[in-house]
Design a protein around this motif. Structure first.
Motif, mmCIF file in Angstrom:
data_model
loop_
_atom_site.group_PDB
_atom_site.id
_atom_site.type_symbol
_atom_site.label_atom_id
_atom_site.label_comp_id
_atom_site.label_asym_id
_atom_site.label_seq_id
_atom_site.Cartn_x
_atom_site.Cartn_y
_atom_site.Cartn_z
ATOM 1 N N GLN A 81 0.827 -1.216 0.000
ATOM 2 C CA GLN A 81 0.000 0.000 0.000
ATOM 3 C C GLN A 81 0.859 1.264 0.000
ATOM 4 O OE1 GLN A 81 -3.579 -0.007 2.632
ATOM 5 N NE2 GLN A 81 -2.726 -1.938 3.403
ATOM 6 N N ILE A 82 1.973 1.186 0.727
ATOM 7 C CA ILE A 82 2.854 2.349 0.836
ATOM 8 C C ILE A 82 4.228 1.873 1.307
ATOM 9 C CG2 ILE A 82 2.181 2.858 3.235
ATOM 10 C CD1 ILE A 82 2.398 5.868 2.512
ATOM 11 N N ILE A 83 5.278 2.526 0.831
ATOM 12 C CA ILE A 83 6.637 2.230 1.303
ATOM 13 C C ILE A 83 6.857 2.994 2.608
ATOM 14 C CG2 ILE A 83 9.100 2.497 0.827
ATOM 15 C CD1 ILE A 83 8.319 2.379 -2.199
ATOM 16 N N ILE A 84 7.197 2.270 3.644
ATOM 17 C CA ILE A 84 7.484 2.885 4.945
ATOM 18 C C ILE A 84 8.952 2.681 5.260
ATOM 19 C CG2 ILE A 84 7.014 2.843 7.425
ATOM 20 C CD1 ILE A 84 4.179 1.826 6.733
ATOM 21 N N ASN A 85 9.685 3.779 5.374
ATOM 22 C CA ASN A 85 11.109 3.725 5.708
ATOM 23 C C ASN A 85 11.301 3.953 7.200
ATOM 24 O OD1 ASN A 85 12.147 3.431 2.981
ATOM 25 N ND2 ASN A 85 11.522 5.552 2.667
ATOM 26 N N ILE A 86 12.162 3.153 7.779
ATOM 27 C CA ILE A 86 12.524 3.317 9.183
ATOM 28 C C ILE A 86 13.714 4.278 9.248
ATOM 29 C CG2 ILE A 86 13.369 2.163 11.258
ATOM 30 C CD1 ILE A 86 12.021 -0.405 10.206
ATOM 31 N N GLY A 87 13.523 5.397 9.924
ATOM 32 C CA GLY A 87 14.576 6.409 9.959
ATOM 33 C C GLY A 87 14.728 7.056 11.315
ATOM 34 N N LEU A 88 15.678 7.966 11.383
ATOM 35 C CA LEU A 88 15.905 8.783 12.566
ATOM 36 C C LEU A 88 16.342 10.169 12.108
ATOM 37 C CD1 LEU A 88 17.980 6.387 14.893
ATOM 38 C CD2 LEU A 88 15.666 7.223 15.363
#
Length: 268
Positions: A81-88
């Motif tokens: 559904q959507i690209i979710i990036n794990i970031g800081l």
């Protein structure tokens, strides 16, 4: 059209809101975004002392495992559904480069994306969070000898952040590089810092950094412009600096704030 918001805070933000990851994600999907990055404020390096009254500029170290675990869950849940990036969003703090490098070496393998930002300026071994309030901002300007010297110190620190050796996991996007404008309408001086901003952008280009084109300043009463301005974002685009829109949302309500206006003027 690919729609991306690369600067989003979370319920793990100690000075933000308790809005859930799902609240941000479903709003992003409903608004046609194809990719988002959650960029929570990373824990501040030990033994740095947060100068803000509530000492809430970064998340607590002990919450990092839960942050990564919960993001992995929603990343999988919304796959397709959507690209979710794990970031800081990692703070660059003068004098704490080694601690920051060690931290990034530890968490880097878990990151898809990250931002490097300057919020703290050092003067006479003391640190000030220059975007905390207009009072703190104006007081700090007095301490360093005026508005212009404060601007000079800010851009010098941003340049240091670009050049700093923070290891292989150093973020490749520079956060809101004109944050010093946040309270520009709280003082009566006219500062022409265009050359300094262009110099920062050229340094970013030379060292292959992306620009966090940050819309949050448009919602700040003493700023009323994005970080950087549209003209400087156009300059960045012209010289080939990759531009990533960031709403810098600390609540789901602020997610994608001003995206449509800025996208029409810049096309990023």
């Amino acid at each position: 059209m690919q729609k991306r918001d690369g600067h989003i805070h979370t319920p793990f933000c100690p000075h933000g809101s308790s809005d859930s990851f799902e609240k941000y994600i479903t709003k992003a999907i409903d608004n046609g975004f194809t990719e988002i990055t959650f960029t929570e404020h990373a824990p501040l390096p030990f033994p740095f002392t947060d100068p803000t009254p509530d000492k809430d500029s970064g998340m607590k170290h002990e919450l990092l495992p839960a942050y990564f675990e919960q993001l992995q869950v929603v990343k999988e849940r919304y796959k397709g559904q959507i690209i979710i990036n794990i970031g800081l969003e990692v703070d660059y703090i003068v004098g704490f480069e080694e601690q920051t490098r060690n931290f990034l070496n530890k968490v880097g393998p878990m990151l898809d994306d990250a931002i490097l930002s300057v919020h703290f300026l050092q003067h006479h071994a003391r640190y000030t969070c220059i975007d905390f309030s207009d009072e703190v901002y104006l007081q700090f300007a007095k301490e360093v000898g005026g508005i212009q010297p404060m601007y000079d110190l800010y851009y010098e620190t941003v340049k240091q952040s670009i050049l700093a050796d923070l290891g292989p996991y150093k973020p490749k996007r520079i956060g809101h590089p004109t944050l010093i404008h946040k309270f520009q309408l709280a003082h009566s001086e006219t500062i022409d810092d265009s050359a300094q901003i262009e110099s920062v952008l050229q340094l970013m280009k030379a060292h292959h950094y992306e620009l966090d084109f940050n819309s949050a300043g448009l919602s700040k009463s003493f700023c009323q412009e994005p970080y950087p301005t549209i003209d400087h974002a156009l300059f960045a685009k012209k010289i080939g600096v990759p531009i990533v829109f960031g709403s810098d949302a600390h609540t789901a309500n602020d997610l994608h704030q001003h995206y449509n206006v800025l996208q029409q003027k810049l096309t990023f």
